[in-house]
Design a protein around this motif. Structure first.
Motif, PDB file in Angstrom:
ATOM      1  N   ALA A  32       0.826  -1.216   0.000  1.00  0.00           N
ATOM      2  CA  ALA A  32       0.000   0.000   0.000  1.00  0.00           C
ATOM      3  C   ALA A  32       0.856   1.260   0.000  1.00  0.00           C
ATOM      4  CB  ALA A  32      -0.924  -0.008   1.214  1.00  0.00           C
ATOM      5  N   ARG A  33       2.133   1.137   0.270  1.00  0.00           N
ATOM      6  CA  ARG A  33       3.016   2.300   0.338  1.00  0.00           C
ATOM      7  C   ARG A  33       3.890   2.480  -0.892  1.00  0.00           C
ATOM      8  NH1 ARG A  33       5.307   2.097   6.495  1.00  0.00           N
ATOM      9  NH2 ARG A  33       3.334   1.616   7.493  1.00  0.00           N
ATOM     10  N   GLY A  34       3.935   1.470  -1.740  1.00  0.00           N
ATOM     11  CA  GLY A  34       4.860   1.557  -2.862  1.00  0.00           C
ATOM     12  C   GLY A  34       4.332   0.856  -4.088  1.00  0.00           C
ATOM     13  N   VAL A  35       5.264   0.305  -4.882  1.00  0.00           N
ATOM     14  CA  VAL A  35       4.904  -0.338  -6.139  1.00  0.00           C
ATOM     15  C   VAL A  35       5.113  -1.847  -6.032  1.00  0.00           C
ATOM     16  CG1 VAL A  35       7.227   0.111  -7.068  1.00  0.00           C
ATOM     17  CG2 VAL A  35       5.352  -0.432  -8.637  1.00  0.00           C
ATOM     18  N   TRP A  47       9.974   3.413  -2.133  1.00  0.00           N
ATOM     19  CA  TRP A  47      11.135   4.298  -2.282  1.00  0.00           C
ATOM     20  C   TRP A  47      10.659   5.741  -2.224  1.00  0.00           C
ATOM     21  CZ3 TRP A  47      15.817   1.876  -4.629  1.00  0.00           C
ATOM     22  CH2 TRP A  47      16.943   2.715  -4.533  1.00  0.00           C
ATOM     23  N   PRO A  48      10.756   6.392  -1.073  1.00  0.00           N
ATOM     24  CA  PRO A  48      10.294   7.778  -0.951  1.00  0.00           C
ATOM     25  C   PRO A  48      10.871   8.675  -2.039  1.00  0.00           C
ATOM     26  CG  PRO A  48      10.851   6.897   1.200  1.00  0.00           C
ATOM     27  CD  PRO A  48      11.302   5.876   0.196  1.00  0.00           C
ATOM     28  N   GLY A  49       9.990   9.411  -2.690  1.00  0.00           N
ATOM     29  CA  GLY A  49      10.415  10.300  -3.752  1.00  0.00           C
ATOM     30  C   GLY A  49      10.408   9.668  -5.122  1.00  0.00           C
ATOM     31  N   LEU A  50      10.336   8.341  -5.183  1.00  0.00           N
ATOM     32  CA  LEU A  50      10.326   7.659  -6.478  1.00  0.00           C
ATOM     33  C   LEU A  50       9.023   6.901  -6.720  1.00  0.00           C
ATOM     34  CD1 LEU A  50      13.947   6.150  -6.811  1.00  0.00           C
ATOM     35  CD2 LEU A  50      13.039   8.245  -7.816  1.00  0.00           C
ATOM     36  N   THR A  51       8.600   6.094  -5.762  1.00  0.00           N
ATOM     37  CA  THR A  51       7.423   5.249  -5.966  1.00  0.00           C
ATOM     38  C   THR A  51       6.146   5.966  -5.517  1.00  0.00           C
ATOM     39  OG1 THR A  51       7.742   4.193  -3.801  1.00  0.00           O
ATOM     40  CG2 THR A  51       8.737   3.126  -5.720  1.00  0.00           C
ATOM     41  N   THR A  52       5.046   5.554  -6.122  1.00  0.00           N
ATOM     42  CA  THR A  52       3.731   6.060  -5.759  1.00  0.00           C
ATOM     43  C   THR A  52       2.982   4.983  -5.000  1.00  0.00           C
ATOM     44  OG1 THR A  52       3.639   7.504  -7.693  1.00  0.00           O
ATOM     45  CG2 THR A  52       1.550   6.957  -6.647  1.00  0.00           C
ATOM     46  N   ALA A  53       2.370   5.349  -3.893  1.00  0.00           N
ATOM     47  CA  ALA A  53       1.704   4.379  -3.019  1.00  0.00           C
ATOM     48  C   ALA A  53       0.620   3.604  -3.756  1.00  0.00           C
ATOM     49  CB  ALA A  53       1.109   5.086  -1.812  1.00  0.00           C
ATOM     50  N   GLY A  54       0.591   2.279  -3.512  1.00  0.00           N
ATOM     51  CA  GLY A  54      -0.489   1.439  -4.008  1.00  0.00           C
ATOM     52  C   GLY A  54      -0.507   1.220  -5.508  1.00  0.00           C
TER      53      GLY A  54
END
Length: 647
Positions: A70-73, A342-349
């Motif tokens: 839910a937080r990334g890809v 990856w904060p700044g790179l990936t979009t949640a979910g």
């Protein structure tokens, strides 16, 4: 702002990285100004269908992995570099494929030190190809992730399974400040539930679960270095054999078993549960420390789910709808779960259909951290930053090199595969007519189960993809199999290829001439047996060696437990046959620790009568010493005992 100032917990949760907490689920609007943290979490043998990420299971529970997703890809088409563990682990740390670094089989706990791959000494007459011999240690001259990141000023820690070599090839020599439990073996020492059998790592309390303890050790270390940038390898022992778990969880899942579901082992479900719990512990610690926005988390697995052992009367798991499993070149052996936060790179979910491979994390991590890759170190992995951001990758193909043929269901001769777009080509070395290669071609978009071989229908596609294989072999200077000069067509069994040498075979191999009894046992297959001072010594030259008890008697009143104490420097699983006529249906397979140390094995035999015993301790060359073999009934009464240390 230099990439080094980004926080990255590279939780290569090799397969089930239960996401951080809800506080970090949204995409970070900008990278943190603090120093970068890296946590690399890797699962062991966790299959693509062993988690709730892909809609393939109704039995297993992985809520913490869902937290992570839910937080990334989530990557739908992520691949291990090999269908076996050590080669993939070496690829993660070097960015190279097994074709280049030479680690192609998990022999890194054995006594022999081999830093260069080579062609094997020979092969049985029924084999068309001679397999290669794998590297058995991760060379300390290589610029591993641990070394490069440590040199850049990070605190580094390795927690869990290593299986890339004992001292002086342990994590300590590969750039890590700490290594817990500093165990060189292929899996947990003895059990997941205490008491364990690690050399210098004891349980805190009776019945402590290994993954609970490893999560505690990892989070404690993380807190101790919280004021400095850190890189954490969190490489879990789960869900590798031995197959045991918390009794309460086994009972919980026993009540949820659907006998019509191919995933129906309550023990394995309990193991997945504890694996996921450990992920939750780690994520909670990251959130509580306030570093979620400074943490990159990547989850993946070292290979597909195990389909060749037996637990609870079935296979440990099912990789359906994929074909095959661990040690197989089909999708079930190499397609694995993968989540990246990856904060700044990936979009949640979000999800990605881009094809990625575990060797890709090496250049991606180093590039994003601003750490230079040495000019003299060739890298096969691709920087996947574009895919992390939701875009497309500019890559031609990925390759899987597996020049071995372990006898598992859906086995293949020594092979190499290439994935490009929807197509996958498997080259089987020298399996065709007149010494030519043979091919399997699949369109995975239309045939994810790899049931329809398109090779004859699409010869141009075969030629185009096979050219890529040739190019990768040349670029990596790979040591590939060679034709077997001793090949005997009368002993060739092509009908067995791909259908399984173990589970799909109705009977064990026909007994060969037995040797004279030694301490009550007779040698069969390609091995010699002799009585030593403290053990029965079996020297195997390969090709399914075994020993048979000479007139063991008949035992009634089962179920039984067969207890073995032995040590080995060989490789491969073990198997005990317990009734005549010997057959796969009347046998127990078990994972053997081939680390040259004494280990005890307790094999449950769920029958009322035993009338014979046969021990197959290995599948390969090596020396095996057996100290004792005992047969016990349900009350733990010893019905028959062979104590070779006394005889």
């Amino acid at each position: 702002m230099p990439a080094r100032n980004f926080a990255v917990v590279f939780t290569l949760f090799l397969l089930n990285l239960g996401g951080i907490s809800s506080a970090a689920e949204a995409k970070s609007s900008s990278r943190s100004s603090g120093p970068l943290n890296v946590v690399f979490i890797l699962a062991d043998d966790l299959g693509w269908s062993d988690t709730t990420l892909y809609g393939t299971t109704k039995f297993y529970r992985t809520p913490n992995l869902e937290r992570l997703a839910a937080r990334g890809v989530t990557f739908n088409r992520a691949y291990a570099n090999s269908p076996l563990c050590s080669p993939t682990r070496a690829s993660i740390l070097t960015g190279q494929t097994p074709a280049r670094h030479g680690s192609t089989a998990p022999q890194h706990h054995t006594g022999e030190v081999r830093l260069k791959a080579s062609v094997g000494p020979g092969a049985p007459a029924g084999n068309k190809a001679i397999e290669t011999q794998s590297v058995t240690r991760l060379d300390t001259q290589l610029p591993t992730l641990g070394k490069l990141i440590h040199t850049a000023g990070y605190k580094t820690g390795h927690f869990g399974k290593w299986h890339l070599g004992p001292e002086p090839y342990s994590p300590i020599q590969q750039g890590f400040d700490v290594d817990v439990p500093h165990h060189p073996g292929p899996g947990p020492a003895g059990s997941f539930v205490a008491p364990w059998k690690f050399a210098n790592f004891n349980a805190n309390y009776p019945g402590e679960h290994l993954e609970d303890r490893m999560a505690e050790e990892a989070t404690s270390w993380m807190k101790s270095v919280a004021d400095e940038p850190f890189f954490m390898n969190y490489w879990q022992f789960s869900v590798h054999a031995p197959f045991d778990a918390k009794a309460s969880l086994i009972e919980r899942y026993r009540g949820l078993v659907d006998p019509n579901d191919p995933q129906r082992s309550p023990t394995y479900a309990a193991m997945v549960h504890s694996f996921d719990d450990a992920i939750g512990t780690l994520l909670d610690a990251i959130d509580n420390a306030g570093i979620a926005d400074q943490t990159v988390i990547i989850l993946t697995s070292d290979n597909g789910g195990n389909m060749y052992n037996e637990v609870d009367g079935t296979t440990p798991t099912s990789n359906s709808p994929l074909r095959g499993g661990k040690a197989s070149m089909f999708e079930g052996g190499i397609r694995v779960p993968c989540v990246v936060v990856w904060p700044g790179l990936t979009t949640a979910g979000t999800r990605s259909d881009e094809i990625i491979q575990t060797s890709d994390f090496y250049p991606t991590l180093l590039n994003q951290l601003g750490i230079a890759i040495p000019d003299d170190h060739p890298v096969d992995g691709t920087d996947i930053t574009a895919a992390l951001q939701g875009g497309k990758l500019d890559r031609e193909a990925i390759f899987t090199f597996f020049p071995h043929s372990p006898p598992v269901p859906d086995w293949l001769p020594p092979s190499m595969s290439v994935h490009q777009g929807d197509y996958k080509l498997i080259r089987q070395f020298y399996q065709g007519e007149n010494g030519q290669h043979d091919y399997l071609l699949f369109n995975l978009a239309e045939d994810i189960g790899e049931t329809n071989n398109l090779a004859e229908q699409m010869p141009e596609k075969v030629k185009q993809l096979d050219t890529l294989i040739d190019q990768h072999i040349a670029e990596t200077n790979a040591v590939i199999p060679v034709p077997n000069p001793q090949f005997d067509p009368t002993k060739y069994r092509p009908e067995q290829i791909g259908v399984g040498k173990i589970r799909n075979e109705s009977a064990a191999p026909k007994p060969r001439k037995l040797g004279k009894p030694v301490a009550g046992w007779q040698a069969g297959g390609t091995n010699k047996v002799q009585q030593a001072d403290k053990a029965l010594v079996i020297r195997s030259t390969g090709n399914d060696p075994y020993i048979i008890a000479h007139h063991p008697g008949t035992f009634t009143g089962g179920p039984f437990t067969i207890r073995l104490k032995m040590k080995s420097d060989s490789s491969g699983y073990g198997q005990v046959f317990y009734n005549q006529p010997f057959s796969a249906e009347q046998s127990i397979q078990f994972e053997v620790d081939h680390d040259g140390q004494w280990h005890e094995y307790a094999l449950k035999v769920p029958v009322e009568t035993i009338n014979a015993l046969r021990l197959d301790p290995t599948r390969e060359t090596g020396t095996i010493e057996v100290q004792s073999i005992r047969v016990e009934n349900a009350r733990s009464d010893i019905l028959r005992s062979w104590d070779f240390a006394k005889d």
